[in-house]
Design an enzyme around this catalytic site. Structure first.
Site, mmCIF file in Angstrom:
data_model
loop_
_atom_site.group_PDB
_atom_site.id
_atom_site.type_symbol
_atom_site.label_atom_id
_atom_site.label_comp_id
_atom_site.label_asym_id
_atom_site.label_seq_id
_atom_site.Cartn_x
_atom_site.Cartn_y
_atom_site.Cartn_z
ATOM 1 N N GLY A 1 0.814 -1.217 0.000
ATOM 2 C CA GLY A 1 0.000 0.000 0.000
ATOM 3 C C GLY A 1 0.841 1.256 0.000
ATOM 4 O O GLY A 1 0.359 2.343 -0.311
ATOM 5 N N THR B 1 3.401 4.490 1.001
ATOM 6 C CA THR B 1 3.290 5.662 1.872
ATOM 7 C C THR B 1 1.846 6.115 2.018
ATOM 8 O O THR B 1 1.374 6.386 3.119
ATOM 9 C CB THR B 1 4.145 6.811 1.329
ATOM 10 N N GLY C 1 6.629 24.449 6.811
ATOM 11 C CA GLY C 1 6.036 24.182 5.508
ATOM 12 C C GLY C 1 4.529 24.303 5.544
ATOM 13 O O GLY C 1 3.857 23.580 6.283
ATOM 14 N N VAL D 1 0.418 21.110 1.531
ATOM 15 C CA VAL D 1 -0.692 20.198 1.808
ATOM 16 C C VAL D 1 -0.548 19.546 3.187
ATOM 17 O O VAL D 1 -1.440 19.626 4.034
ATOM 18 C CB VAL D 1 -0.776 19.107 0.719
ATOM 19 N N GLU E 1 6.192 29.298 6.604
ATOM 20 C CA GLU E 1 6.205 29.035 5.166
ATOM 21 C C GLU E 1 7.109 30.027 4.439
ATOM 22 O O GLU E 1 7.031 31.234 4.672
ATOM 23 C CB GLU E 1 4.772 29.130 4.618
ATOM 24 N N ILE F 1 7.963 19.718 4.331
ATOM 25 C CA ILE F 1 8.331 20.514 3.156
ATOM 26 C C ILE F 1 8.212 19.709 1.863
ATOM 27 O O ILE F 1 8.739 20.112 0.822
ATOM 28 C CB ILE F 1 9.760 21.066 3.296
ATOM 29 N N ARG G 1 8.059 15.827 -0.452
ATOM 30 C CA ARG G 1 8.687 14.528 -0.604
ATOM 31 C C ARG G 1 9.553 14.507 -1.854
ATOM 32 O O ARG G 1 9.338 15.292 -2.787
ATOM 33 C CB ARG G 1 7.625 13.419 -0.687
ATOM 34 N N HIS H 1 -31.066 18.915 -6.282
ATOM 35 C CA HIS H 1 -31.250 20.004 -5.312
ATOM 36 C C HIS H 1 -31.896 19.443 -4.059
ATOM 37 O O HIS H 1 -32.830 18.642 -4.138
ATOM 38 C CB HIS H 1 -32.137 21.089 -5.909
#
Length: 581
Positions: free
Chosen positions: A156, A158, A295, A298, A318, A381, A383, A553
């Site tokens: 599977g 990382t 960082g 994501v 950041e 930060i 991969r 809706h």
């Protein structure tokens, strides 16, 4: 006056089309709407209709020719009428016209491979059991191959064990806490508003989920007859696979799916045991009172918000001028506003200088800014590719900034070796790795298949969620004349009813063909909604096509429809624009 027939631009990515056959010949009478010819693009076959009535005066490109978009392929007019260029088009002259035959170009894809004799013990050996690797192994087996797969850690990869899935278990806990906090204002009376997070139990749940899914992958591989080797797989000089430096696998083709590893920076104090990567923090057994996240991409945004919700005082550092800098600027602003509202401190345009251990805690030194005291530091930060699997051939591969270079067929520069997924760095996302793994397997098994990643969605599972597909507004403006449509979730009934009215949907449209170039969402279930956007872009639907689609809706997806409509100033549930007459 003669009217030209052109090769249509049937999509924003279309550059040429091949003429399959003409249904009319020179000298034939045609009526407006008659089908003149059939063309084929890289997407679909389509018929071209006459846009005027008259005589088909001249065919400039015959069946089998490949013609650039918007190039003239024929003329329609009155018998004997001259076409641009001064050529006479009387019926007798048309009959004498000789056009050189051009052979049809070779197809880039074939429906099935030719049968071949296996030379080695296996048809395919895959190194790596992550999203690209296990998918490639199963696909190769589905195509009739005898397949081996080598994985050193858990099946599977990382994503399943140390990334996508584990973080989502943490994020769901944070989501539950947020619902509890909002309960009282929605009329739900709680006896005690206090809560605490049992990290040991949280980690236990995370491990159970990962183990279940990893076991599922093992079951799939077993059902397809894939032989799994436990250990580190490396290439030998003669293109075989060596497992744990002891056992050799001989396969006709090798698929390198080594994945990626945590990126590190050379900063004093980075090796301190209190500095955690995204791998280690997912096993932490207590909520740190003060957490500094290095960082704001994501991983940093997701885990930063998670631990702030769990009770940490979080500071995100950041280097760029905004968090999630690779996403839409407006979406970045929405997320930053929400994080600050929750109490997260965000330091942008900030450079990390040093992490100093004071014994009990850490001092994080930032260039030009006040020191930050923390109990733990999260390094997030990004991969980088893990190239361990290159083995003895590592100097033979063509590389690009540490990534194995591949073409659209996932082929490396070494014949018979493919490299899908994070190892090639094209798009370091699990779902793009799935697709690249499939394509690599198909080609390894004798098919000819290209990978197309232009409509790959990306998502951040924060609150609100952020998602995108296609071009950013800045990228689109560089290439096209565009118009931007937008609809806020604050005007969406389902969003308001669910207490999730923050955020928006933004759609970027090419004004010439009304093609959808990019979609950006900040709001509820953005990661789910973006898949509809991905389908729209992949199939090259236009805004006008979407206007004929009925959305249920009340749903969140109505916001996507309304943003599409706003591109052409036809959004029903937004006030009339002042500059529109």
């Amino acid at each position: 006056m003669a009217v030209e027939v052109i090769m249509p631009k049937a999509g924003s990515e279309m550059e040429e089309g091949e003429i399959v056959q003409w249904f009319k010949k020179e000298g034939d009478e045609v009526k407006e709407g008659d089908v003149l010819l059939e063309i084929v693009t890289d997407k679909v076959n389509m018929e071209i209709e006459a846009e005027a009535s008259g005589t088909l005066l001249k065919i400039l490109h015959k069946a089998g020719e490949t013609v650039p978009v918007v190039e003239t392929i024929a003329w329609i007019g009155k018998p004997g009428e001259e076409i641009p260029g001064g050529e006479s088009t009387s019926s007798s002259e048309v009959a004498k016209e000789v056009v050189k035959d051009i052979p049809a170009p070779e197809k880039t894809e074939t429906p099935a491979p030719q049968k071949r004799q296996r030379k080695g013990e296996f048809d395919v050996c895959v190194i790596g059991g992550g999203p690209a690797g296990y998918v490639a192994a199963i696909k190769a087996s589905q195509l009739g191959g005898k397949v081996a797969l080598v994985e050193n850690l858990q099946l599977g990869g990382t994503c399943l064990n140390r990334g996508c899935i584990p973080t989502k278990t943490f994020l769901h806990n944070a989501e539950i806490i947020n619902h509890i906090k909002s309960a009282r204002e929605r009329g739900i009376k709680l006896v005690n508003d206090a809560f605490s997070v049992d990290m040991k139990k949280t980690v236990e749940v995370k491990n159970k989920v990962a183990k279940t899914l990893s076991g599922g992958v093992a079951g799939l591989l077993k059902s397809y007859g894939v032989k799994v080797y436990k250990g580190i797989g490396k290439l030998t000089v003669d293109k075989k696979v060596l497992v744990n430096d002891t056992e050799t696998i001989d396969a006709d083709k090798v698929i390198l799916a080594g994945g990626s590893k945590v990126s590190r920076i050379n900063i004093p104090g980075m090796e301190n045991e209190k500095v955690l990567t995204s791998d280690e923090i997912l096993d932490i057994e207590e909520v740190p009172s003060r957490l500094v996240v290095i960082g704001g991409g994501v991983i940093g945004s997701e885990l930063g918000q998670t631990f702030q919700t769990f009770g940490s005082k979080v500071t995100i550092v950041e280097m760029a001028d905004r968090i999630i800098a690779n996403m839409d600027k407006d979406a970045s602003a929405v997320l930053e506003k929400q994080l600050k509202k929750q109490g997260v401190e965000i330091l942008t345009s900030s450079k990390l200088l040093e992490i100093k251990d004071n014994g009990k805690d850490l001092t994080v030194k930032i260039e030009g800014k006040k020191d930050i005291i923390a109990d733990r530091v999260l390094l997030s930060i990004g991969r980088v590719p893990d190239n361990t699997c290159l083995g003895e051939l590592k100097d033979k591969f063509e590389m690009e900034r540490g990534r194995v270079k591949v073409n659209d067929y996932m082929e490396t520069n070494i014949e018979g070796i493919y490299a899908p997924g994070d190892i090639n760095g094209r798009k370091m996302l699990a779902h793009s790795a799935f697709k690249m793994g499939e394509v690599a397997a198909e080609n390894a098994m004798g098919h000819v298949k290209k990978v197309d990643l232009k409509a790959t969605p990306a998502a951040i599972y924060t609150h609100p969620e952020i998602a995108m597909v296609g071009l950013t507004e800045e990228q689109a403006r560089e290439k096209y004349d565009i118009k931007v449509g937008r609809f806020n979730f604050a005007a969406n009934g389902r969003s308001l009813a669910s207490n999730q009215g923050e955020g928006f949907v933004k759609v970027i449209m090419d004004t010439k063909y009304r093609e959808i170039l990019g979609i950006h969402i900040a709001g509820p279930v953005a990661a789910e909604l973006i898949n509809e956007g991905s389908t729209l872009i992949q199939t090259e639907m236009t805004i006008d096509d979407v206007m004929d689609v009925i959305h249920g809706h009340p749903t969140y997806s109505e916001a996507l429809y309304e943003a599409m409509a706003d591109c052409i100033d036809m959004c029903i549930h937004a006030p009339k624009k002042k500059n529109k007459k």
